[in-house]
Scaffold this active site. Structure first.
Site, PDB file in Angstrom:
ATOM      1  N   GLU A   1      -5.319  17.077 -10.688  1.00 54.28           N
ATOM      2  CA  GLU A   1      -5.822  17.536 -11.985  1.00 54.28           C
ATOM      3  C   GLU A   1      -7.327  17.766 -12.010  1.00 54.28           C
ATOM      4  O   GLU A   1      -8.034  17.325 -12.905  1.00 54.28           O
ATOM      5  CB  GLU A   1      -5.406  16.558 -13.109  1.00 54.28           C
TER       6      GLU A   1
ATOM      7  N   LYS B   1       2.349  11.338 -10.816  1.00 58.59           N
ATOM      8  CA  LYS B   1       1.550  10.442 -11.662  1.00 58.59           C
ATOM      9  C   LYS B   1       2.393   9.218 -11.973  1.00 58.59           C
ATOM     10  O   LYS B   1       3.510   9.335 -12.481  1.00 58.59           O
ATOM     11  CB  LYS B   1       1.169  11.138 -12.975  1.00 58.59           C
TER      12      LYS B   1
ATOM     13  N   ARG C   1       0.808  -1.239   0.000  1.00 61.21           N
ATOM     14  CA  ARG C   1       0.000   0.000   0.000  1.00 61.21           C
ATOM     15  C   ARG C   1       0.834   1.278   0.000  1.00 61.21           C
ATOM     16  O   ARG C   1       0.364   2.342   0.385  1.00 61.21           O
ATOM     17  CB  ARG C   1      -0.968   0.021   1.186  1.00 61.21           C
TER      18      ARG C   1
ATOM     19  N   HIS D   1      -1.778  18.009 -26.164  1.00 62.82           N
ATOM     20  CA  HIS D   1      -1.785  16.567 -25.919  1.00 62.82           C
ATOM     21  C   HIS D   1      -2.981  15.821 -26.523  1.00 62.82           C
ATOM     22  O   HIS D   1      -2.858  14.641 -26.831  1.00 62.82           O
ATOM     23  CB  HIS D   1      -1.660  16.278 -24.423  1.00 62.82           C
TER      24      HIS D   1
ATOM     25  N   ARG E   1      -4.045  21.930 -13.451  1.00 59.84           N
ATOM     26  CA  ARG E   1      -3.016  20.985 -13.922  1.00 59.84           C
ATOM     27  C   ARG E   1      -3.291  20.543 -15.359  1.00 59.84           C
ATOM     28  O   ARG E   1      -2.381  20.136 -16.077  1.00 59.84           O
ATOM     29  CB  ARG E   1      -2.920  19.777 -12.972  1.00 59.84           C
TER      30      ARG E   1
ATOM     31  N   ASN F   1      -1.686  19.702 -20.422  1.00 61.01           N
ATOM     32  CA  ASN F   1      -2.094  18.869 -21.564  1.00 61.01           C
ATOM     33  C   ASN F   1      -2.131  19.665 -22.869  1.00 61.01           C
ATOM     34  O   ASN F   1      -2.651  19.182 -23.872  1.00 61.01           O
ATOM     35  CB  ASN F   1      -3.473  18.249 -21.313  1.00 61.01           C
TER      36      ASN F   1
ATOM     37  N   HIS G   1       6.800  10.703 -28.086  1.00 57.20           N
ATOM     38  CA  HIS G   1       5.718  11.474 -27.476  1.00 57.20           C
ATOM     39  C   HIS G   1       5.934  12.989 -27.637  1.00 57.20           C
ATOM     40  O   HIS G   1       5.035  13.713 -28.062  1.00 57.20           O
ATOM     41  CB  HIS G   1       5.591  11.100 -25.997  1.00 57.20           C
TER      42      HIS G   1
ATOM     43  N   HIS H   1      -2.108  12.731 -28.695  1.00 50.46           N
ATOM     44  CA  HIS H   1      -2.538  11.356 -28.420  1.00 50.46           C
ATOM     45  C   HIS H   1      -3.244  10.763 -29.633  1.00 50.46           C
ATOM     46  O   HIS H   1      -3.068   9.578 -29.944  1.00 50.46           O
ATOM     47  CB  HIS H   1      -3.438  11.315 -27.179  1.00 50.46           C
TER      48      HIS H   1
ATOM     49  N   GLU I   1       8.202  19.413 -24.193  1.00 49.51           N
ATOM     50  CA  GLU I   1       7.471  19.595 -22.929  1.00 49.51           C
ATOM     51  C   GLU I   1       7.917  20.881 -22.221  1.00 49.51           C
ATOM     52  O   GLU I   1       7.130  21.500 -21.489  1.00 49.51           O
ATOM     53  CB  GLU I   1       7.653  18.384 -22.001  1.00 49.51           C
TER      54      GLU I   1
ATOM     55  N   LYS J   1       6.198  23.458 -12.972  1.00 54.42           N
ATOM     56  CA  LYS J   1       5.426  22.235 -12.762  1.00 54.42           C
ATOM     57  C   LYS J   1       5.095  22.070 -11.275  1.00 54.42           C
ATOM     58  O   LYS J   1       3.966  21.708 -10.907  1.00 54.42           O
ATOM     59  CB  LYS J   1       6.188  21.006 -13.276  1.00 54.42           C
TER      60      LYS J   1
HETATM   61  N1  LIG Z   1       4.217  10.846 -14.805  1.00 58.46           N
HETATM   62  C1  LIG Z   1       4.077  11.909 -15.554  1.00 58.46           C
HETATM   63  O1  LIG Z   1       3.614  12.970 -15.102  1.00 58.46           O
HETATM   64  C2  LIG Z   1       4.505  11.847 -16.984  1.00 58.46           C
HETATM   65  C3  LIG Z   1       4.636  13.025 -17.727  1.00 58.46           C
HETATM   66  C4  LIG Z   1       5.085  12.931 -19.033  1.00 58.46           C
HETATM   67  C5  LIG Z   1       5.406  11.687 -19.568  1.00 58.46           C
HETATM   68  N2  LIG Z   1       5.259  10.568 -18.825  1.00 58.46           N
HETATM   69  C6  LIG Z   1       5.598   9.237 -19.355  1.00 58.46           C
HETATM   70  O2  LIG Z   1       6.992   9.224 -19.628  1.00 58.46           O
HETATM   71  C7  LIG Z   1       7.258   8.340 -20.703  1.00 58.46           C
HETATM   72  C8  LIG Z   1       8.161   9.037 -21.680  1.00 58.46           C
HETATM   73  O3  LIG Z   1       9.352   9.367 -21.017  1.00 58.46           O
HETATM   74  P1  LIG Z   1      10.753   9.425 -21.784  1.00 58.46           P
HETATM   75  O4  LIG Z   1      10.616  10.316 -22.955  1.00 58.46           O
HETATM   76  O5  LIG Z   1      11.791   9.682 -20.787  1.00 58.46           O
HETATM   77  O6  LIG Z   1      10.859   7.947 -22.394  1.00 58.46           O
HETATM   78  P2  LIG Z   1      11.786   6.703 -22.007  1.00 58.46           P
HETATM   79  O7  LIG Z   1      11.730   6.427 -20.578  1.00 58.46           O
HETATM   80  O8  LIG Z   1      11.433   5.621 -22.953  1.00 58.46           O
HETATM   81  O9  LIG Z   1      13.253   7.249 -22.352  1.00 58.46           O
HETATM   82  C9  LIG Z   1      13.577   7.578 -23.680  1.00 58.46           C
HETATM   83  C10 LIG Z   1      14.800   6.784 -24.168  1.00 58.46           C
HETATM   84  O10 LIG Z   1      15.981   7.397 -23.681  1.00 58.46           O
HETATM   85  C11 LIG Z   1      16.777   6.435 -22.995  1.00 58.46           C
HETATM   86  N3  LIG Z   1      17.518   7.169 -21.985  1.00 58.46           N
HETATM   87  C12 LIG Z   1      17.013   7.758 -20.865  1.00 58.46           C
HETATM   88  N4  LIG Z   1      17.986   8.449 -20.253  1.00 58.46           N
HETATM   89  C13 LIG Z   1      19.101   8.288 -20.998  1.00 58.46           C
HETATM   90  C14 LIG Z   1      20.445   8.771 -20.882  1.00 58.46           C
HETATM   91  N5  LIG Z   1      20.802   9.613 -19.913  1.00 58.46           N
HETATM   92  N6  LIG Z   1      21.342   8.397 -21.814  1.00 58.46           N
HETATM   93  C15 LIG Z   1      20.973   7.594 -22.833  1.00 58.46           C
HETATM   94  N7  LIG Z   1      19.744   7.119 -23.022  1.00 58.46           N
HETATM   95  C16 LIG Z   1      18.824   7.469 -22.098  1.00 58.46           C
HETATM   96  C17 LIG Z   1      15.787   5.437 -22.488  1.00 58.46           C
HETATM   97  O11 LIG Z   1      16.401   4.217 -22.165  1.00 58.46           O
HETATM   98  C18 LIG Z   1      14.831   5.348 -23.676  1.00 58.46           C
HETATM   99  O12 LIG Z   1      15.381   4.530 -24.682  1.00 58.46           O
HETATM  100  C19 LIG Z   1       5.910   7.953 -21.285  1.00 58.46           C
HETATM  101  O13 LIG Z   1       5.605   6.640 -20.893  1.00 58.46           O
HETATM  102  C20 LIG Z   1       4.941   8.949 -20.665  1.00 58.46           C
HETATM  103  O14 LIG Z   1       3.647   8.411 -20.494  1.00 58.46           O
HETATM  104  C21 LIG Z   1       4.824  10.624 -17.548  1.00 58.46           C
HETATM  105 ZN   LIG Z   2       3.522  14.903 -22.512  1.00 62.11          ZN
END
Ligand SMILES: NC(=O)c1ccc[n+]([C@@H]2O[C@H](COP(=O)([O-])OP(=O)(O)OC[C@H]3O[C@@H](n4cnc5c(N)ncnc54)[C@H](O)[C@@H]3O)[C@@H](O)[C@H]2O)c1
Ligand SMILES: [Zn+2]
Length: 361
Positions: free
Chosen positions: A234, A140, A118, A245, A238, A242, A262, A249, A182, A224
């Protein structure tokens, strides 16, 4: 080293931003001292930074789990592997989970921390730009279902976030640009001065100059953190985050998640939303051109592929989570740095903005 506080009463925490902080003892890991810690990372990031991170945790009993890399692995199965590992190391409610990687690892590890017994403490060590400026702050967490992105999840705030900008040295250029989308998003809806700063410093940012990166990341996190402090779940403001977005999406769904990162889809989506704001007469014409210039400097795509059918895009948007009671709720802008939540665009206006974004080459 800079610090930003996320003020959420008893769930408040600090985000530390600095260069070369990984590998040394650090206040972000104070809670780990003398206890058990599980580092969750992936096969790309772990070889680069796991050893260094473990060096920051000398006083803890450190375990690690390395998952496969990619959005395709943001699944129930990966979540389950983290839970299995926590059980295997006999994790208790005092165990700390540390996520080392991009947003995928942060969201997955965060949800494992939210759900194990939990809820246990977790610390985000984001290594992609997108995760540093956006995903690691705000609580999130979750994973994807074959029927939809982020369908399973929970709000679970981290106990601390540690951003070491040194890690950006190894981030591929395309991923770096996706993170910048972003950053532009948050400036466009909330912080006009920051938008101007990004325009002036665009070349230094693209050259990944440490001073420029630190300022940019800190300013993004401050924005943020303010939004999250005001509206953790949200219910209102918040949703500004989006911006672009809903279109993004739809594009990700229709074009397939493989075609666009993304952030790339968000860049295109922000262009459509800006054009819609102009068509609606909410903001002066010229804003979309201004935004497009900045996004182009950041090597981001601006145009929707011509082959996509406008009706298909509209249909897909209706399925988006952000639709409330049948009306398409969109984030629009009234001027640079000022976003609004709006449900008054009609189908023809949205279609016109989409078409305008398809014609530009
Ligand atoms: N929780 C939230 O509020 C929130 C907000 C925005 C996005 N997200 C989520 O985040 C994800 C996207 O995140 P992302 O763009 O980081 O994608 P990701 O985690 O897939 O990372 C992108 C790529 O970069 C690589 N990588 C990361 N750091 C690195 C480094 N220092 N050197 C070399 N390679 C590196 C990763 O291994 C991957 O191949 C999505 O799943 C999205 O839904 C969440
Ligand atoms: Zn985003």
């Amino acid at each position: 080293m800079q610090t930003v506080n996320v003020n959420l009463a008893d769930r408040s925490y600090t985000v530390y931003v600095g260069s070369g902080i990984l590998g040394k003892a650090h206040p972000a890991f104070d809670k780990c001292s003398g206890g058990t810690a599980l580092i969750v990372s992936n096969e790309t990031v772990a070889p680069l930074y796991l050893e260094s991170l473990a060096g920051s945790l000398e006083k803890a009993d450190v375990h690690s789990l390395i998952l496969a890399d990619g959005e395709a692995y943001k699944t129930a199965e990966s979540w389950s592997r983290i839970i299995d590992k926590l059980i295997e190391i006999r994790a208790t409610r005092d165990t700390n989970l540390i996520t080392l990687g991009g947003g995928v690892i942060g969201d997955l590890g965060g949800f494992a921390a939210a759900s194990y017994m939990r809820g246990i403490n977790f610390i985000q060590v984001p290594t992609s730009l997108l995760a540093q400026v956006d995903a690691s702050v705000g609580g999130k967490t979750g994973f994807n279902h074959p029927q939809g992105k982020n369908l399973i999840g929970a709000f679970h705030q981290p106990g601390a976030v540690l951003v070491d900008i040194e890690t950006l040295k190894t981030l591929p250029a395309r991923e770096f640009s996706a993170g910048l989308a972003e950053v532009v998003k948050i400036a466009a809806v909330r912080d006009e001065e920051f938008l101007q700063w990004l325009e002036i410093n665009a070349d230094a940012i693209m050259a990944r100059e440490p001073t420029a990166l630190t300022s940019m990341i800190e300013r993004s996190i401050v924005n943020k953190a303010d939004i999250v402090a005001e509206d953790e779940r949200e219910a209102g403001i918040r949703a500004l985050l989006n911006f672009g977005h809903s279109f993004a999406h739809a594009l990700e769904t229709l074009a397939g998640y493989r075609l666009y990162l993304h952030g790339e889809a968000v860049a295109i989506g922000m262009m459509v939303a800006s054009r819609l704001s102009e068509i609606r007469g909410l903001c002066e014409s010229g804003f979309s051109t201004r935004l497009g210039t900045l996004l182009r400097t950041f090597d981001l795509p601006l145009d929707l592929p011509r082959k996509l059918d406008v009706d298909d895009i509209l249909d897909t948007m209706k399925l988006d989570k952000k639709v409330i009671a049948g009306s398409t709720r969109l984030i629009l802008v009234t001027s640079a740095g000022h976003g609004i939540i709006d449900s008054r665009s009609d189908k023809l206006q949205i279609a016109a903005a989409i078409k305008a974004s398809q014609t530009i080459t």
